[in-house]
Design a protein around this motif. Structure first.
Motif, PDB file in Angstrom:
ATOM      1  N   GLY A 183       0.826  -1.209   0.000  1.00  0.00           N
ATOM      2  CA  GLY A 183       0.000   0.000   0.000  1.00  0.00           C
ATOM      3  C   GLY A 183       0.850   1.244   0.000  1.00  0.00           C
ATOM      4  N   GLU A 189      -2.815   0.688  -5.160  1.00  0.00           N
ATOM      5  CA  GLU A 189      -3.743   1.242  -4.181  1.00  0.00           C
ATOM      6  C   GLU A 189      -4.462   2.456  -4.749  1.00  0.00           C
ATOM      7  OE1 GLU A 189      -3.508   1.925   0.528  1.00  0.00           O
ATOM      8  OE2 GLU A 189      -2.176   3.249  -0.599  1.00  0.00           O
ATOM      9  N   GLN A 193      -8.551   2.975  -5.156  1.00  0.00           N
ATOM     10  CA  GLN A 193      -9.203   4.101  -4.499  1.00  0.00           C
ATOM     11  C   GLN A 193      -9.984   4.938  -5.501  1.00  0.00           C
ATOM     12  OE1 GLN A 193      -9.484   5.093  -1.222  1.00  0.00           O
ATOM     13  NE2 GLN A 193      -8.650   3.071  -0.742  1.00  0.00           N
ATOM     14  N   TYR A 222      -0.109  -6.591  -4.751  1.00  0.00           N
ATOM     15  CA  TYR A 222      -1.176  -5.876  -4.047  1.00  0.00           C
ATOM     16  C   TYR A 222      -2.513  -6.590  -4.236  1.00  0.00           C
ATOM     17  CZ  TYR A 222      -4.202  -2.004  -2.601  1.00  0.00           C
ATOM     18  OH  TYR A 222      -5.145  -1.234  -1.974  1.00  0.00           O
TER      19      TYR A 222
END
Length: 377
Positions: A183, A189, A193, A222
Motif C-alpha cells: 500500500g 492502491e 481508491q 497488491y
C-alpha cells in the motif's frame, strides 16, 4: 560508527568510508529523505481517464495517466522509491554520484531526484540515445555517459560507481523491492481508491507493461495481498524475452536485439520481473503498439508513448474476449508517458517506413472492433 572497506550491497564494489553516526551526515540524510517525501506529498494523484467504448457492452476501460508526474512518466514513482530505498540503506551519500543504467524515463526521473537532494547523477546509456532524452536528463542536472554496446551498460555502471565511490542504483534489480507493494499510495492502491465510485470498482483486469518488472510486480502482489479477484496481464513487445521466459519458465531466456518500444521489453530476464505473480502475458507486435497509440489520440485527444500502445492493444483484445463471452466489468491499463517525446518515432511515418512497420492492418483491427465489438481473426 565509522565503516570502511568494500561494500557489495547495491551490486557494485564501492569503497565505504562514512561515519554513520556523524551528526552532519545524519542531518543531511534526514533532510534528503524529507525532500523526497515532500515531493510525493505535494504531487496530486495521477488521473484515471476513460477510453470511450459502446455503452451497450457494459465494459469500462480506464487509463492511469502517469504522464502527469513532475518528470512526465510512470518512472517518477520508481525513481522516488529507489531514492528512498538507497538513502535509508545508507547507499546514497552527500557529494557522491548516483549512477544508473538507463537511456529513458527512469534516468530523467532519477536526475530530478538527485538534483532535489543535491547529489550528482550520471546516466549510462547507448551512444544512439535520442537527443530529446539526453536533453531531458541534462535539463534536470544529470550527466550522460555513453557506451557503444548497450549490453555493457550494467557492467559500465557498476565500474563507474567503483571508480567514483558513488552508488549504482540498479533499477533492474531493486525496482520490485524498493516499492511498498502492500500500500502506502502505490500505483495499485491508487487505482482501487479511484475506482471506488465507479460501476465496477474492482477491475476484471489490470494490464501493465514491463521494463524492470517493478510495476507489474507491485500491482500483482497488491491484488493477491488484498484478495481481489482482479487478474494481471503483462504485454510484451517484440525483441523482448519476458514472454518466452514466462511461458517456458526459463529464467535464462534472452534475446540479441533491443526493444523498439522504449521503456519496456528487455533482452534478459531482469531480477525485478516476477513471473509467478502475474496471470497472463501477451506478445504484441510493434506495429500494433503504434497503431494503438495513434488510435488513442483519435479517441481522447492525447498523444502517448509506445509502451502505452502496447498496453492498450492488449486491453482491447481482452475486452473483445469479454464482449464475446457476454461478460461485464472494467479494465485498467497505463498511460506511461507523453507522446511528445516520440514525435520522431511512433508519430512519424518516415520512421515506420525505415523500421519496416506496417500499421494499417492493426489500425483496421482496432477500428473494426470498436465499431462492431468483434475482434477480426
Amino acid at each position: 560508527m565509522k565503516t570502511s572497506g568494500k561494500s557489495v550491497a547495491n551490486g557494485a564494489m564501492v569503497t565505504v568510508d562514512v561515519d554513520r553516526s556523524d551528526p552532519h551526515y545524519r542531518a543531511w540524510l534526514k533532510e534528503a529523505v524529507r525532500k523526497v517525501q515532500a515531493d510525493a506529498n505535494r504531487s496530486a494523484d495521477t488521473h484515471l481517464l476513460r477510453f470511450p467504448l459502446p455503452e451497450e457492452w457494459g465494459i469500462d476501460l480506464y487509463l492511469k495517466d502517469e504522464s502527469t508526474h513532475p518528470t512526465g512518466s510512470l518512472k517518477h514513482r520508481l525513481a522516488r522509491s529507489l531514492f528512498l530505498y538507497g538513502l535509508c540503506n545508507g547507499w546514497i551519500r552527500p557529494g557522491k554520484p548516483v549512477i544508473e543504467a538507463s537511456s529513458g524515463s527512469t534516468a530523467v526521473s532519477e536526475a530530478y531526484f538527485a538534483k532535489l537532494i543535491g547529489v550528482p547523477f550520471i546516466a549510462v546509456m547507448p551512444r544512439t540515445t535520442s537527443p530529446e532524452k539526453i536533453r531531458l536528463i541534462e535539463f534536470h542536472g544529470g550527466q550522460c555517459h555513453f557506451v557503444d554496446d548497450s549490453r555493457k551498460m550494467y557492467e559500465e555502471s557498476a565500474s563507474l560507481a567503483e571508480r567514483t565511490g558513488g552508488h549504482y542504483m540498479d533499477q533492474f534489480t531493486y525496482a520490485e523491492r524498493a516499492t511498498d507493494w502492500r500500500g502506502n499510495n502505490n500505483i495499485a492502491e491508487s487505482i482501487y481508491q479511484q475506482l471506488r465510485l465507479e460501476r465496477y470498482p474492482e477491475p476484471t483486469w489490470i494490464v501493465a507493461t514491463a521494463g524492470t518488472g517493478g510495476t507489474s510486480a507491485t500491482i500483482a502482489r497488491y491484488v493477491h495481498y488484498l484478495q481481489h479477484d482482479t487478474r494481471v496481464c503483462v504485454p510484451d513487445p517484440e525483441n523482448s524475452c519476458f514472454f518466452e521466459g514466462w511461458t517456458k519458465g526459463d529464467p535464462g531466456a534472452c534475446t540479441d536485439h533491443g526493444s523498439r518500444i522504449e521503456g519496456i521489453g528487455r533482452p534478459r530476464m531482469e531480477p525485478s520481473f516476477v513471473p509467478g505473480a502475474i496471470d497472463r502475458m501477451m506478445k504484441v507486435p510493434d506495429a500494433a503498439s503504434v497503431a494503438a497509440v495513434r488510435a488513442l489520440e483519435k479517441a481522447i485527444g492525447r498523444k502517448a508513448g509506445g509502451s502505452t500502445g502496447t498496453g492498450l492493444w492488449s486491453s482491447l483484445k481482452i475486452i473483445a474476449e469479454m464482449v464475446a463471452g457476454g461478460r461485464r466489468g472494467s479494465v485498467v491499463t497505463l498511460l506511461c508517458d507523453p507522446g511528445d517525446r516520440y514525435l520522431d518515432k511512433y508519430y512519424s511515418d518516415a520512421w515506420l517506413a525505415e523500421q519496416g512497420l506496417d500499421i494499417a492492418p492493426y489500425t483496421a483491427t482496432i477500428e473494426q472492433f470498436l465499431a462492431t465489438g468483434e475482434w477480426p481473426r
